[in-house]
Each structure stands twice: as C-alpha cells, then as structure tokens.
Design a protein around this motif. Structure first.
Motif, PDB file in Angstrom:
ATOM      1  N   LEU A   1      12.802   7.557 -11.736  1.00 11.42           N
ATOM      2  CA  LEU A   1      13.219   6.847 -10.577  1.00 11.42           C
ATOM      3  C   LEU A   1      13.019   7.990  -9.456  1.00 11.42           C
ATOM      4  N   ASN A   2      11.998   7.437  -8.339  1.00 14.66           N
ATOM      5  CA  ASN A   2      11.947   8.299  -7.414  1.00 14.66           C
ATOM      6  C   ASN A   2      12.294   7.379  -5.960  1.00 14.66           C
ATOM      7  N   TRP A   3      13.266   7.677  -5.330  1.00 15.86           N
ATOM      8  CA  TRP A   3      13.727   7.015  -4.147  1.00 15.86           C
ATOM      9  C   TRP A   3      13.444   8.138  -3.056  1.00 15.86           C
ATOM     10  N   ALA A   4      13.057   7.574  -1.766  1.00  9.72           N
ATOM     11  CA  ALA A   4      13.006   8.574  -0.719  1.00  9.72           C
ATOM     12  C   ALA A   4      13.931   7.797   0.554  1.00  9.72           C
ATOM     13  N   MET A   5      14.282   8.664   1.405  1.00 15.63           N
ATOM     14  CA  MET A   5      15.150   7.916   2.546  1.00 15.63           C
ATOM     15  C   MET A   5      15.100   9.024   3.761  1.00 15.63           C
ATOM     16  N   LYS A   6      15.672   8.731   4.618  1.00 14.17           N
ATOM     17  CA  LYS A   6      16.169   9.527   5.839  1.00 14.17           C
ATOM     18  C   LYS A   6      17.297  10.339   5.319  1.00 14.17           C
ATOM     19  N   LYS A   7      17.675  11.560   5.998  1.00 14.51           N
ATOM     20  CA  LYS A   7      18.623  12.209   5.557  1.00 14.51           C
ATOM     21  C   LYS A   7      20.029  11.645   5.835  1.00 14.51           C
ATOM     22  N   ASN A   8      20.134  10.747   6.916  1.00 14.81           N
ATOM     23  CA  ASN A   8      21.165  10.282   7.309  1.00 14.81           C
ATOM     24  C   ASN A   8      21.560   9.074   6.621  1.00 14.81           C
TER      25      ASN A   8
ATOM     26  N   ASP B   1      14.044   3.099   6.637  1.00 15.89           N
ATOM     27  CA  ASP B   1      15.108   4.093   6.392  1.00 15.89           C
ATOM     28  C   ASP B   1      14.919   4.637   4.996  1.00 15.89           C
ATOM     29  N   ILE B   2      14.533   3.657   3.813  1.00 21.95           N
ATOM     30  CA  ILE B   2      14.471   4.106   2.544  1.00 21.95           C
ATOM     31  C   ILE B   2      13.554   3.364   1.873  1.00 21.95           C
ATOM     32  N   MET B   3      12.911   3.851   0.958  1.00 16.14           N
ATOM     33  CA  MET B   3      11.748   3.374   0.075  1.00 16.14           C
ATOM     34  C   MET B   3      11.910   3.805  -1.347  1.00 16.14           C
ATOM     35  N   GLU B   4      11.451   2.580  -2.203  1.00 18.57           N
ATOM     36  CA  GLU B   4      11.378   2.839  -3.433  1.00 18.57           C
ATOM     37  C   GLU B   4      10.147   1.939  -4.224  1.00 18.57           C
TER      38      GLU B   4
ATOM     39  N   ASN C   1      13.300  15.830   7.775  1.00 17.90           N
ATOM     40  CA  ASN C   1      14.194  14.713   8.159  1.00 17.90           C
ATOM     41  C   ASN C   1      14.236  13.768   6.772  1.00 17.90           C
ATOM     42  N   LEU C   2      13.901  13.894   5.603  1.00 20.98           N
ATOM     43  CA  LEU C   2      13.884  13.287   4.470  1.00 20.98           C
ATOM     44  C   LEU C   2      14.350  13.908   3.565  1.00 20.98           C
ATOM     45  N   LYS C   3      14.745  12.991   2.310  1.00 17.54           N
ATOM     46  CA  LYS C   3      15.548  13.230   1.116  1.00 17.54           C
ATOM     47  C   LYS C   3      14.755  12.696  -0.193  1.00 17.54           C
ATOM     48  N   VAL C   4      14.762  13.381  -1.166  1.00 21.10           N
ATOM     49  CA  VAL C   4      14.277  12.469  -2.209  1.00 21.10           C
ATOM     50  C   VAL C   4      15.469  12.413  -3.276  1.00 21.10           C
TER      51      VAL C   4
ATOM     52  N   ASN D   1       0.825  -1.075  -0.068  1.00 22.09           N
ATOM     53  CA  ASN D   1      -0.031   0.022   0.156  1.00 22.09           C
ATOM     54  C   ASN D   1       0.876   1.335  -0.147  1.00 22.09           C
ATOM     55  N   ASP D   2       0.645   2.122  -0.861  1.00 18.06           N
ATOM     56  CA  ASP D   2       1.560   3.338  -0.957  1.00 18.06           C
ATOM     57  C   ASP D   2       1.496   4.147   0.024  1.00 18.06           C
ATOM     58  N   ALA D   3       0.331   4.528   0.730  1.00 18.40           N
ATOM     59  CA  ALA D   3       0.067   5.420   1.759  1.00 18.40           C
ATOM     60  C   ALA D   3       0.912   4.751   3.010  1.00 18.40           C
ATOM     61  N   THR D   4       0.685   3.495   3.238  1.00 21.17           N
ATOM     62  CA  THR D   4       1.284   2.938   4.297  1.00 21.17           C
ATOM     63  C   THR D   4       3.050   2.709   4.369  1.00 21.17           C
ATOM     64  N   ARG D   5       3.247   2.665   3.050  1.00 28.38           N
ATOM     65  CA  ARG D   5       4.697   2.667   2.783  1.00 28.38           C
ATOM     66  C   ARG D   5       5.240   4.304   2.971  1.00 28.38           C
ATOM     67  N   VAL D   6       4.624   5.385   2.876  1.00 25.59           N
ATOM     68  CA  VAL D   6       4.961   6.750   2.768  1.00 25.59           C
ATOM     69  C   VAL D   6       4.848   6.877   4.427  1.00 25.59           C
ATOM     70  N   ALA D   7       4.022   6.392   4.996  1.00 22.03           N
ATOM     71  CA  ALA D   7       3.773   6.722   6.309  1.00 22.03           C
ATOM     72  C   ALA D   7       4.651   5.845   7.389  1.00 22.03           C
ATOM     73  N   ALA D   8       5.336   4.994   6.668  1.00 16.88           N
ATOM     74  CA  ALA D   8       6.392   3.994   7.555  1.00 16.88           C
ATOM     75  C   ALA D   8       7.702   4.954   7.400  1.00 16.88           C
ATOM     76  N   LEU D   9       7.951   5.445   6.286  1.00 17.68           N
ATOM     77  CA  LEU D   9       9.105   6.513   6.068  1.00 17.68           C
ATOM     78  C   LEU D   9       9.019   7.748   7.001  1.00 17.68           C
ATOM     79  N   ILE D  10       7.844   8.176   6.975  1.00 19.30           N
ATOM     80  CA  ILE D  10       7.694   9.721   7.770  1.00 19.30           C
ATOM     81  C   ILE D  10       7.997   9.144   9.161  1.00 19.30           C
ATOM     82  N   SER D  11       7.386   8.015   9.694  1.00 26.02           N
ATOM     83  CA  SER D  11       7.518   7.715  11.123  1.00 26.02           C
ATOM     84  C   SER D  11       8.808   7.215  11.606  1.00 26.02           C
TER      85      SER D  11
END
Length: 526
Positions: free
Chosen positions: A500-507, A244-247, A262-265, A230-240
C-alpha cells in the motif's frame, strides 16, 4: 404518485446534505486511478468499489481502526446453536431518506445479494436462511457450523427494501450483462456520508450525513472523489495542492513524495495477492491458435508458464521493490498461511521450454491475456513483463490491457483464456480464498471468482470441512493440505503481495486499512 414521492425524498435528502455542509465546512479531495464502477454495493466485489460505497452503506459487522471486528448495524451477535446465529440490530437508525432500518432490510438485502446479478454471493453463501424474530432481531441458519460468519459480513452492505422497491432496483446491477438501474447512480444507505452528485469516471461528491447514528471521529464534511487515471497528472495534482490525498502512489514516485516538505507517504503490506488464472474447463480455449484442445488442462503447461515468469525481476524493475513475491494464494498476515509452502517454484526458462515440449508444444503457442490498467499497482506493466517473459519460451501473448470498466464485465462472464486478478481475504482467513477462488464453481458463490474453473474434488471437500471445523489445529492442518494440493496442481499462478502506498498533505490524518479501505469518518484535516 410514486414518482412524486421519489422526487420529494430525493429533494429532502439533498436538503439535509446541504444543511450539513455550510460555512467553515471541511472538504477532503481524494484522487484514485479508477472509479467505483457503480454505487450498487452488491454489483461488484472489487475493493475500490466496496471502499467507496462502504462510506455510504454499512454492514451488520464492521472493522474498527485496528481492523478488529466491531458492531455496526448489529449491536451484538452470538451463536445460539452450532448452525444458528442471532444478531441484535441497532435501533433508531435511519436510511438517508429517513426510512427506519429494520430486520426487513436485512432479509431483503440477503435475498438481493444471493440473487441474479449479484457479485457478492460468496459473502452470504454459508447462510441457508434468515428469520425475523422482531423488527430488531434476526436469526441466521447456516448450512453447517460456520464459526467465522461475522468476519464474512464486513463487506456485505445493507440496502433499504423500501427504496429499492420504489426505485426498481430490487435486483443488483449486473456488470456482466451491462444492465444498470437506479442503484448504479444513486444511493440510500445508513452510513456517515451520502451521495450529493455523481459523474461516473470523473468525480463523485459526498456530504456528511447529519442524521448518522454513530460517532464520526474525523472532521470531514464533504468528500470529492476524483478519478485521475494518468499517474503523472495525479501526482502533480497532489504536489500542487489540487487534491489532499491519493492512492495508489506510482511506485516510481514514492521516494520523491517522501521528501516533499508539505506531503507524507503512508506505506504498509496489503492483504492482496496478485495472481494469474487460466481457463482449465473448456475443451478448446476461446482465444488461442491451438484448436481442438485446451493446453491449460495440462499441468505441465501451467507449470511452464509459472516457471517462465521472473517475479523477482518484476519486483525489481516494475514494482521498484514494492511487492513481495508469493508462492501461496494468501499473504503471511492471513490465518492459514503455511511458511513451509512459501517457496516458489524456481524461475527457470529452460525448464519451462522442456515442459512445453513434453506437453506437445515445442514451439510454444499463442494465447490472449486479459489485464486491467487502472485497478492494481502497475497492473498493465506487470502484464507486459509477463508477456515478455513468456515470449522467451516461445509463447506469444496477445495482450489486451483495458480499463477495469470493460475488463471486469468481460472476465466475470468468463470470456477469457488467461487473466490477471487480485484478491484480498476480507475475513483475514484462508477460507475466504479457498471458497471463492480455489473451489470448483457452484452454488452459493462457491468458486465465483475462480474464473478459469480450476477444480479438484479434494480441495472442495477440504474447503467444506474447513468452514465448519472449530478445532483450530485441525482446521489449519486441513487448510495446509488444501493449499498444498492447489500448489501441486498449479491451479493458479501467484505473483506477489502488493504494498500500500498512499500520499497526502501533512495536515491530513488518515487510517490506512490493510484491505486498502479508506474510511472517511476516520479522516481529520487540520
């Protein structure tokens, strides 16, 4: 006795993995919309599966951080004759169970890859035979001169002959027939990570290989690969912070995640073209209300479908701008792309209706379309848009959208009349599109993913010549001719190159490869 040996090897492997993962170890939590359908590296030529298993298994030749060819299990290679390549193999390499890597494993992997059940036959198709010179030297004979052979090998992973024989996994897992074996759920590669625990379609845990022969640039000790469909669940897991990283990042969430403190794309063009294929071989389609003939054998019908699809509308509303409409089956970054052939046929529903009427379908017809919903970016939504476009010209699409776990076995058996597929040229050369996608199905993996069996003898002839031509100017002229013939035939319907769109924590620092591979040994968590 053999069973006891297997258990002992597995226990030893687990102990080594746990020894490498201790206090202060760094864990990387990854999430994807789908899973690697198998741990067998020869069972499915699908980018996600090859990306995941490519952290466990290795090829002879790989890609570095800049996507350039680099040594892996081969330290060097050269052509010793027009049809002979010599590969010097790396010494001192061990599989995860401690078995030494030798030339025997290369020859075994070659036989396994070109055999029954393999989905990577096209990766070794040009190779006629492999000879063992000694334990760390092999020679490969090609059927004709093939100057890009090393480029073709970057996703051909080497397996342990001993392990496969011991575990009754000599043949690849056959996804088409639903046949599984030990290689589906367990792995024994030479790569920087080993499998610790496998829960298909939930999560798989990997730990750093303490006996890895090479340099690991990153600091990750454990990778937990999570499947969150689920897209919304995956995004919520990254925000919370649960991952650490999703694509991929859902295109509708890219801008929102860019603004999160706290994130970067990471964004970039992918070497993948999304396209539609049509059964052009059967005399009657498997899934249509047209009986006694196959509408897709008529170019006018294929062109009518093409011109009924509003790719700019799909880019705007479905992809939120994160796609580049394509007229060719390869993107501009791939050698052989022809700028003068880059203009699509116009979106023109009235012309589409006229072509259908001329072909004998003034009221349109009905056909089933097969699509995945967890493989490409917004794949299910793209197919819904295509179905809506075709409905406007009288074509009723019975849309079957399903998880790739059932989708790929179905279309790879060619149990389809109309389908979506995406293709990345791993060699960054047009031949890797012409040979598996646009050539007539045949031996050696030729046309293996030409699932609608488009066939033009001239394209086949040119593809054969392109494979052996060393004069780049002549070679590109032949590529241009083959692409033009395929376009004129409307052999497939190219849609777009996805971003390509990957998102991850800034660290988290990661290298984004243009083929969408995520190489964990390059990842650093600060």
């Amino acid at each position: 006795m053999k069973f006891q040996t297997t258990i002992l090897s597995a226990a030893l492997g687990a102990a080594l993995g746990l020894a490498a993962f201790g206090a202060g170890a760094v864990t990387l939590k990854v999430a994807n919309q789908g899973d690697s359908l198998s741990l067998d590296p020869h069972s499915l030529q699908e980018s996600l599966q090859l990306s995941v298993t490519g952290n466990v298994y290795e090829p002879l030749v790989t890609r570095d951080k800049n996507f350039k060819l680099a040594p892996a299990l081969a330290t060097s290679w050269k052509q010793t004759a027009p049809t002979v390549w010599r590969f010097e193999l790396r010494k001192g390499v061990q599989f995860h169970d401690g078995t030494p890597f030798t030339a025997d494993d290369v020859i075994f992997s070659y036989d396994r890859t070109r055999g029954e059940g393999s989905d990577l036959q096209s990766a070794v198709g040009p190779i006629k035979a492999i000879r063992k010179i000694n334990d760390h030297v092999v020679e490969m004979d090609t059927s004709s001169p093939f100057p890009i052979l090393p480029d073709l090998m970057t996703n051909w992973y080497i397996m342990s002959k001993k392990w496969c024989e011991t575990n009754q996994a000599v043949r690849p897992v056959d996804r088409r027939k639903g046949i599984e074996n030990a290689a589906s759920f367990r792995a024994n590669g030479t790569g920087p990570f080993r499998v610790r625990e496998r829960q298909p379609n939930v999560r798989t845990t990997f730990v750093r290989n303490g006996n890895y022969w090479g340099k690991i640039d990153g600091n990750v000790d454990e990778v937990v690969f999570n499947v969150i469909g689920n897209d919304a669940t995956r995004v919520a897991a990254l925000i919370s912070g649960e991952i650490d990283i999703m694509e991929p990042v859902p295109v509708q969430d890219v801008e929102r995640l860019k603004t999160a403190s706290n994130l970067k794309v990471l964004q970039g063009p992918e070497l993948r073209v999304i396209f539609l294929g049509m059964d052009q071989k059967r005399d009657e389609l498997l899934f249509s209300n047209v009986k006694g003939k196959n509408p897709f054998k008529d170019k006018r019908v294929r062109q009518a479908f093409y011109q009924a699809i509003d790719v700019e509308g799909i880019k705007r509303t479905v992809m939120r701008g994160a796609s580049t409409p394509n007229a060719e089956m390869l993107p501009p970054q791939v050698n052989g792309f022809a700028p003068d052939l880059a203009k699509r046929l116009p979106f023109d529903p009235e012309a589409s209706k006229k072509l259908l009427a001329e072909a004998g379908y003034p009221q349109g017809f009905e056909v089933t379309m097969n699509c995945p919903n967890d493989r490409y970016v917004n794949d299910g939504a793209i197919c819904q848009a295509v179905a809506a476009n075709l409905a406007r010209v009288g074509v009723k699409i019975n849309l079957q959208v399903e998880t790739k776990g059932t989708y790929f076995p179905k279309i790879l058996r060619r149990d389809t009349s109309f389908y979506m597929l995406g293709w990345t040229s791993t060699t960054v050369d047009a031949h890797n599109v012409l040979y598996p996608i646009m050539s007539s199905p045949g031996e050696g993996g030729r046309g293996q993913f030409n699932l609608g069996a488009y066939s033009n003898p001239k394209v086949d002839e040119l593809t054969l010549k392109i494979a052996s031509e060393t004069d780049q100017k002549k070679r590109n002229e032949m590529i241009h001719e083959a692409i033009k013939i395929h376009q004129d035939d409307v052999g497939h319907i190219p849609l777009h190159q996805q971003a390509l769109n990957w998102a991850m924590k800034k660290n988290v620092d990661v290298v984004q490869m243009p083929n969408n591979d995520m190489v964990w040994k390059f990842v650093t968590v600060k």
